[in-house]
Design a protein around this motif. Structure first.
Motif, PDB file in Angstrom:
ATOM      1  N   UNK A  65       0.831  -1.191   0.046  1.00  0.00           N
ATOM      2  CA  UNK A  65       0.046   0.118   0.061  1.00  0.00           C
ATOM      3  C   UNK A  65       0.826   1.392  -0.085  1.00  0.00           C
ATOM      4  N   UNK A  66       1.581   1.490  -1.230  1.00  0.00           N
ATOM      5  CA  UNK A  66       2.371   2.685  -1.313  1.00  0.00           C
ATOM      6  C   UNK A  66       1.649   3.963  -0.885  1.00  0.00           C
ATOM      7  N   UNK A  67       0.509   4.264  -1.291  1.00  0.00           N
ATOM      8  CA  UNK A  67       0.214   5.664  -1.051  1.00  0.00           C
ATOM      9  C   UNK A  67      -0.144   5.939   0.343  1.00  0.00           C
ATOM     10  N   UNK A  74       5.288  12.511   2.475  1.00  0.00           N
ATOM     11  CA  UNK A  74       4.672  13.460   1.341  1.00  0.00           C
ATOM     12  C   UNK A  74       4.124  14.579   2.375  1.00  0.00           C
ATOM     13  N   UNK A  75       3.747  14.385   3.466  1.00  0.00           N
ATOM     14  CA  UNK A  75       3.003  15.539   4.390  1.00  0.00           C
ATOM     15  C   UNK A  75       4.155  16.427   4.885  1.00  0.00           C
TER      16      UNK A  75
END
Length: 235
Positions: A65-67, A74-75
């Motif tokens: 589950x890369x996302x 990313x945040x």
């Protein structure tokens, strides 16, 4: 680590990084200690084990589950100035910081390099708790957010790093500024719900900067004591 049980230390550090990413900054003081002991080959092995353990926890999640896995990184890479940070406080006081992500990165890297140079030049190497405290101070102080749990990261290391009763004055001053800040943040957030007792933004900004003054003051006392002890032992 201080007992030179490097295999166990590297495994637990790898687990720590996988659990909450910030312990990765421990690798800087660890590298300095190995360098000063002229044991770089042991450091490379230590680093390899740490990375291996961290990847063992992270890779399966990243693949499946890369996302969701990447969202945390990313945040933190793209977030703007946020509660408790020096950037947010300066913004509230009217000092707009352009290109904050680049500025934050450059200042943080410069401070870590300066810390490494300072530690390498010390004739006597302090224990890991003291060196790790300095690294975590840099990480949390320059961060784009100051989360409530940051004090839980800093305080245990600070207590272990204390070596003299005289240092406790600056320690308790720092802790007092943390208490003021934690009261201020909740009173400031109360204003978001329209509470009549909410703290004005200017007062919250001052409380945020006061906390920074507190931790810097304590850090300075530790650095001065370490420098003085090293000079005496060298003499």
């Amino acid at each position: 680590f201080d007992k030179k049980k490097y295999e166990a230390s590297s495994i637990w550090l790898g687990i720590s990084i996988a659990t909450k990413f910030f312990p990765i900054v421990f690798l800087l003081p660890i590298a300095v200690i190995f360098y000063k002991r002229k044991k770089l080959s042991e450091f490379y092995l230590y680093l390899f084990r740490t990375i291996l353990i961290t990847l063992a926890f992270n890779l399966p999640l990243a693949i499946i589950y890369f996302d969701g896995w990447w969202r945390f990184f990313r945040l933190n890479l793209n977030r703007a100035d946020d509660f408790g940070s020096i950037w947010y406080a300066l913004n509230l006081l009217g000092f707009k910081m352009p290109l904050i992500n680049y500025l934050y990165s450059m200042i943080t890297i410069a401070l870590f390099i300066s810390l490494a140079i300072f530690l390498i030049k010390l004739p006597v190497t302090p224990n890991l708790a003291q060196l790790a405290f300095f690294a975590v101070v840099v990480f949390t102080t320059t961060s784009k957010v100051y989360s409530p749990q940051y004090i839980l990261w800093l305080t245990p290391l600070a207590v272990i790093a204390l070596t003299k009763a005289s240092q406790q004055i600056s320690f308790w001053f720092w802790q007092a500024t943390e208490i003021i800040y934690h009261l201020a943040i909740w009173q400031y957030l109360a204003g978001y719900s329209g509470a009549s007792f909410g703290l004005p933004s200017g007062a919250y900004a001052i409380a945020s900067l006061l906390r920074v003054v507190g931790v810097i003051a304590f850090t300075y006392v530790l650095l001065r004591e370490i420098s003085g002890r090293s000079t005496v032992k060298k003499s």
